[in-house]
Motif scaffolding. Structure first.
Motif, PDB file in Angstrom:
ATOM      1  N   LEU A 108       0.859  -1.190   0.000  1.00 49.60           N
ATOM      2  CA  LEU A 108       0.000   0.000   0.000  1.00 49.60           C
ATOM      3  C   LEU A 108       0.888   1.230   0.000  1.00 49.60           C
ATOM      4  O   LEU A 108       1.728   1.406   0.894  1.00 49.60           O
ATOM      5  CB  LEU A 108      -0.917   0.027   1.223  1.00 49.60           C
ATOM      6  CG  LEU A 108      -2.054  -1.000   1.271  1.00 49.60           C
ATOM      7  CD1 LEU A 108      -1.542  -2.367   1.732  1.00 49.60           C
ATOM      8  CD2 LEU A 108      -3.167  -0.528   2.193  1.00 49.60           C
ATOM      9  N   VAL A 109       0.696   2.073  -1.011  1.00 54.88           N
ATOM     10  CA  VAL A 109       1.492   3.288  -1.170  1.00 54.88           C
ATOM     11  C   VAL A 109       0.585   4.491  -0.960  1.00 54.88           C
ATOM     12  O   VAL A 109      -0.479   4.598  -1.577  1.00 54.88           O
ATOM     13  CB  VAL A 109       2.129   3.344  -2.574  1.00 54.88           C
ATOM     14  CG1 VAL A 109       2.951   4.617  -2.747  1.00 54.88           C
ATOM     15  CG2 VAL A 109       2.985   2.102  -2.823  1.00 54.88           C
ATOM     16  N   ASN A 110       0.998   5.404  -0.083  1.00 57.08           N
ATOM     17  CA  ASN A 110       0.228   6.623   0.144  1.00 57.08           C
ATOM     18  C   ASN A 110       0.381   7.553  -1.058  1.00 57.08           C
ATOM     19  O   ASN A 110       1.502   7.880  -1.470  1.00 57.08           O
ATOM     20  CB  ASN A 110       0.718   7.317   1.416  1.00 57.08           C
ATOM     21  CG  ASN A 110      -0.203   8.430   1.841  1.00 57.08           C
ATOM     22  OD1 ASN A 110      -0.468   9.352   1.080  1.00 57.08           O
ATOM     23  ND2 ASN A 110      -0.699   8.366   3.057  1.00 57.08           N
ATOM     24  N   CYS A 111      -0.741   7.987  -1.614  1.00 56.97           N
ATOM     25  CA  CYS A 111      -0.717   8.786  -2.845  1.00 56.97           C
ATOM     26  C   CYS A 111      -0.656  10.297  -2.598  1.00 56.97           C
ATOM     27  O   CYS A 111      -0.565  11.069  -3.565  1.00 56.97           O
ATOM     28  CB  CYS A 111      -1.958   8.491  -3.686  1.00 56.97           C
ATOM     29  SG  CYS A 111      -2.034   6.807  -4.319  1.00 56.97           S
ATOM     30  N   ASP A 112      -0.720  10.735  -1.345  1.00 59.14           N
ATOM     31  CA  ASP A 112      -0.847  12.171  -1.074  1.00 59.14           C
ATOM     32  C   ASP A 112       0.286  12.968  -1.691  1.00 59.14           C
ATOM     33  O   ASP A 112       0.054  13.945  -2.430  1.00 59.14           O
ATOM     34  CB  ASP A 112      -0.916  12.423   0.433  1.00 59.14           C
ATOM     35  CG  ASP A 112      -2.222  11.953   1.044  1.00 59.14           C
ATOM     36  OD1 ASP A 112      -3.170  11.690   0.278  1.00 59.14           O
ATOM     37  OD2 ASP A 112      -2.291  11.831   2.279  1.00 59.14           O
ATOM     38  N   ARG A 113       1.529  12.614  -1.396  1.00 56.72           N
ATOM     39  CA  ARG A 113       2.655  13.387  -1.924  1.00 56.72           C
ATOM     40  C   ARG A 113       2.784  13.209  -3.426  1.00 56.72           C
ATOM     41  O   ARG A 113       3.104  14.156  -4.162  1.00 56.72           O
ATOM     42  CB  ARG A 113       3.952  12.949  -1.239  1.00 56.72           C
ATOM     43  CG  ARG A 113       5.180  13.797  -1.634  1.00 56.72           C
ATOM     44  CD  ARG A 113       6.480  13.108  -1.293  1.00 56.72           C
ATOM     45  NE  ARG A 113       6.640  11.880  -2.048  1.00 56.72           N
ATOM     46  CZ  ARG A 113       7.092  11.840  -3.307  1.00 56.72           C
ATOM     47  NH1 ARG A 113       7.401  12.961  -3.951  1.00 56.72           N
ATOM     48  NH2 ARG A 113       7.220  10.689  -3.922  1.00 56.72           N
ATOM     49  N   ILE A 114       2.514  11.982  -3.888  1.00 57.60           N
ATOM     50  CA  ILE A 114       2.698  11.657  -5.301  1.00 57.60           C
ATOM     51  C   ILE A 114       1.776  12.490  -6.192  1.00 57.60           C
ATOM     52  O   ILE A 114       2.154  12.892  -7.300  1.00 57.60           O
ATOM     53  CB  ILE A 114       2.438  10.159  -5.518  1.00 57.60           C
ATOM     54  CG1 ILE A 114       3.440   9.329  -4.716  1.00 57.60           C
ATOM     55  CG2 ILE A 114       2.496   9.783  -6.985  1.00 57.60           C
ATOM     56  CD1 ILE A 114       3.066   7.861  -4.614  1.00 57.60           C
ATOM     57  N   THR A 115       0.567  12.756  -5.719  1.00 60.13           N
ATOM     58  CA  THR A 115      -0.436  13.449  -6.548  1.00 60.13           C
ATOM     59  C   THR A 115      -0.587  14.931  -6.192  1.00 60.13           C
ATOM     60  O   THR A 115      -1.418  15.612  -6.798  1.00 60.13           O
ATOM     61  CB  THR A 115      -1.800  12.766  -6.390  1.00 60.13           C
ATOM     62  OG1 THR A 115      -2.189  12.791  -5.012  1.00 60.13           O
ATOM     63  CG2 THR A 115      -1.745  11.325  -6.876  1.00 60.13           C
ATOM     64  N   TRP A 116       0.177  15.425  -5.238  1.00 60.19           N
ATOM     65  CA  TRP A 116       0.065  16.835  -4.822  1.00 60.19           C
ATOM     66  C   TRP A 116       0.758  17.742  -5.828  1.00 60.19           C
ATOM     67  O   TRP A 116       1.814  17.400  -6.333  1.00 60.19           O
ATOM     68  CB  TRP A 116       0.716  17.006  -3.440  1.00 60.19           C
ATOM     69  CG  TRP A 116       0.434  18.337  -2.825  1.00 60.19           C
ATOM     70  CD1 TRP A 116      -0.595  18.673  -2.020  1.00 60.19           C
ATOM     71  CD2 TRP A 116       1.237  19.531  -2.972  1.00 60.19           C
ATOM     72  NE1 TRP A 116      -0.513  19.982  -1.650  1.00 60.19           N
ATOM     73  CE2 TRP A 116       0.610  20.547  -2.230  1.00 60.19           C
ATOM     74  CE3 TRP A 116       2.411  19.848  -3.670  1.00 60.19           C
ATOM     75  CZ2 TRP A 116       1.114  21.831  -2.157  1.00 60.19           C
ATOM     76  CZ3 TRP A 116       2.913  21.124  -3.608  1.00 60.19           C
ATOM     77  CH2 TRP A 116       2.261  22.109  -2.852  1.00 60.19           C
ATOM     78  N   PRO A 117       0.219  18.896  -6.175  1.00 58.38           N
ATOM     79  CA  PRO A 117      -1.013  19.501  -5.662  1.00 58.38           C
ATOM     80  C   PRO A 117      -2.256  19.140  -6.488  1.00 58.38           C
ATOM     81  O   PRO A 117      -3.374  19.428  -6.079  1.00 58.38           O
ATOM     82  CB  PRO A 117      -0.732  20.989  -5.794  1.00 58.38           C
ATOM     83  CG  PRO A 117       0.134  21.078  -7.010  1.00 58.38           C
ATOM     84  CD  PRO A 117       0.990  19.846  -6.998  1.00 58.38           C
ATOM     85  N   TRP A 118      -2.041  18.479  -7.658  1.00 55.14           N
ATOM     86  CA  TRP A 118      -3.178  18.173  -8.535  1.00 55.14           C
ATOM     87  C   TRP A 118      -2.747  17.105  -9.519  1.00 55.14           C
ATOM     88  O   TRP A 118      -1.570  17.019  -9.888  1.00 55.14           O
ATOM     89  CB  TRP A 118      -3.606  19.429  -9.282  1.00 55.14           C
ATOM     90  CG  TRP A 118      -4.736  19.243 -10.262  1.00 55.14           C
ATOM     91  CD1 TRP A 118      -6.069  19.195  -9.976  1.00 55.14           C
ATOM     92  CD2 TRP A 118      -4.632  19.068 -11.684  1.00 55.14           C
ATOM     93  NE1 TRP A 118      -6.814  18.998 -11.117  1.00 55.14           N
ATOM     94  CE2 TRP A 118      -5.949  18.921 -12.192  1.00 55.14           C
ATOM     95  CE3 TRP A 118      -3.573  19.008 -12.586  1.00 55.14           C
ATOM     96  CZ2 TRP A 118      -6.230  18.726 -13.544  1.00 55.14           C
ATOM     97  CZ3 TRP A 118      -3.842  18.818 -13.935  1.00 55.14           C
ATOM     98  CH2 TRP A 118      -5.162  18.681 -14.416  1.00 55.14           C
ATOM     99  N   ILE A 119      -3.687  16.261  -9.919  1.00 51.50           N
ATOM    100  CA  ILE A 119      -3.396  15.262 -10.933  1.00 51.50           C
ATOM    101  C   ILE A 119      -4.511  15.265 -11.968  1.00 51.50           C
ATOM    102  O   ILE A 119      -5.694  15.278 -11.629  1.00 51.50           O
ATOM    103  CB  ILE A 119      -3.207  13.853 -10.324  1.00 51.50           C
ATOM    104  CG1 ILE A 119      -2.899  12.833 -11.429  1.00 51.50           C
ATOM    105  CG2 ILE A 119      -4.413  13.431  -9.488  1.00 51.50           C
ATOM    106  CD1 ILE A 119      -2.483  11.472 -10.899  1.00 51.50           C
TER     107      ILE A 119
END
Length: 506
Positions: free
Chosen positions: A402-413
């Motif tokens: 399980l990978v947290n997506c918060d940083r990966i997709t910040w600020p918009w995707i």
């Protein structure tokens, strides 16, 4: 309600074959039961425990197809990178680490990077009792951590100083240097080849019923064990139902070694010996030719591609694109020698992809999907477990990341962005939140659950601080390396310039 069933929920699920949005996995004990939409599985199992959320990406456990659990890395012990042959000798300056503690340190790095399975190549030495104590220490670490491993022990019996020409090399050295070599580094092995075979065979049988530990044969390289012992290992692996992994064609000088020792390429020689099969894998394969790749594809023998290590030890760039297009089985390994000493499998996947991107339009290069396959299904096939791990599907083992997506997709995707491409472009080990192996949570909130990582690190530091220094060995290495350099430079009549190896391929 079935208390054995749990749901793993994700914003994205990368099954290894497709990408699903707002979906989940149902696992029962150690096995994947179903992969479907979140709404469907929640309706089917309304009382099941839920791991993850719509802020997570879910993927199969990554599989490290070739590794050395080094514990405290060479860089922190004052050993710099160099050409493989010079670097191997410089390692005599390393201080000793407890096998259990060093393995736990390496396991922590792997789990933090989403790696659930590893082929861990371990060097042995000393008496049979010494070797067994070493291996039992390493195996206990994997037992404690709950990580899946194929422990692959080996010993060097031949070519101790240079590939295949020890006597001639030693004769070229000044007499006093020869004496110090023999004094500090006696070449005889306490463990005979026959006792080696018996020791590993017993361990293979002992661990065959184990749910996440296997033992393989690990000849360090064809030149380091000789043809007879290599063939014995392959025969025993076939009889016992296990595998063999060795190093081959890693350095430019191992490429030159084939014609010098065998009159043909190393891979052609291995084919003639009859040792190549789906049970056999090589690490590196940097200098594979088109014919070599055809042999690997024909026999089913596999390759672990280790791009970071190949760059750090000036070995070159392996022909990954040609291996894949030629039908060879290829996995991805970090070799305990990644570019940043961080054992980050996401960074290794990026490097593997980037190095193959030719500057010429129309030249092929692996896609992100292919690189992901190499790090999962390809490595699983190398391990002989492609029907058990390497993808998320009913009946497969519950090895899940399980990978947290918060940083990966910040600020918009963008809604048009390919989630797998975003993951492989941007994810880091620090984004890994939870890891399951065989349905057991072995990493939670980014930390191992089976042991206290900080305590392990402190114990290793105290042990190394108290260990005797290796000044005499370091001095010996410093004095010998110029002679090694001169010896290998004569093999192709050129100086060891930074580009000699690359230019010689052309």
């Amino acid at each position: 309600m079935n208390p054995d069933i749990r749901l793993i929920r994700g914003r994205w699920i990368f099954t290894g074959e497709t990408t699903l949005w707002d979906s989940a996995i149902a696992i029962q004990n150690d096995t994947i039961l179903a992969v479907d939409s979140w709404d469907t599985l929640r309706a089917n199992y309304p009382q099941a425990e839920v791991i993850g959320s719509d802020a997570h990406a879910i993927m199969p456990g990554l599989i490290n197809a070739h590794h050395h659990s080094n514990g405290v890395p060479n860089s922190l012990q004052g050993i710099d990178d160099d050409f493989l042959e010079l670097w191997l000798f410089a390692n005599i300056g390393l201080r000793s680490q407890d096998p259990t503690l060093k393995t736990l340190l390496s396991i922590a790095q792997l789990l933090k990077s989403g790696v659930t399975s590893v082929v861990d190549v371990a060097s042995m030495g000393g008496t049979a009792s010494d070797c067994l104590e070493n291996l039992n220490g390493r195996l206990s670490a994997y037992e404690q951590a709950g990580m899946r491993v194929a422990l692959t022990p080996g010993i060097r019996y031949e070519s101790v100083w240079v590939h295949g020409e020890d006597d001639a090399f030693l004769a070229s050295l000044p007499g006093d240097l020869q004496q110090r070599l023999h004094s500090l580094l006696p070449t005889g092995q306490s463990l005979s080849g026959a006792d080696h075979m018996a020791l590993i065979s017993d361990l293979v049988k002992q661990y065959q019923p184990h749910p996440h530990i296997d033992v393989w044969f690990g000849p360090p390289g064809p030149q380091w064990v000789g043809d007879e012992l290599l063939m014995q290992m392959v025969e025993a692996a076939e009889r016992l139902g296990t595998h063999v992994q060795t190093h081959a064609l890693e350095s430019f000088y191992e490429k030159l070694m084939g014609p010098r020792l065998y009159g043909k390429s190393v891979i052609a020689h291995l084919k003639d010996l009859g040792v190549l099969s789906p049970r056999f894998s090589i690490a590196h394969g940097v200098w594979l030719t088109e014919t070599d790749i055809e042999i690997l594809a024909e026999t089913g023998a596999a390759v672990s591609h280790n791009p970071s290590s190949n760059l750090r030890l000036r070995a070159g760039m392996a022909p990954l694109t040609a291996m894949l297009s030629g039908g060879a089985t290829v996995g991805l390994g970090m070799d305990g020698t990644t570019l940043g000493d961080d054992e980050d499998m996401f960074a290794e996947m990026r490097l593997a992809a980037r190095l193959q991107r030719s500057p010429q339009i129309g030249n092929p290069a692996p896609s992100y999907e292919e690189i992901f396959q190499v790090a999962t299904a390809g490595s699983a096939k190398l391990m002989g477990k492609d029907q058990q791990i390497g993808k998320l599907a009913p009946g497969y083992g519950a090895d899940v990341v399980l990978v947290n997506c918060d940083r990966i997709t910040w600020p918009w995707i963008s809604p048009e962005a390919n989630p797998l491409h975003v993951m492989l472009m941007r994810a880091k080990a620090a984004d890994v939140d939870t890891v399951l192996v065989n349905g057991n949570v072995v990493l939670k909130a980014g930390m191992p659950t089976g042991f206290d990582l900080q305590a392990v690190g402190q114990s290793v530091a105290e042990q190394l601080e108290a260990a005797p220094n290796r000044d005499s060995y370091r001095a010996l290495a410093t004095e010998l390396v110029p002679y090694l350099s001169k010896w290998y430079a004569q093999w192709h009549g050129a100086s060891l310039s930074p580009y000699a190896a690359f230019n010689s391929r052309i």
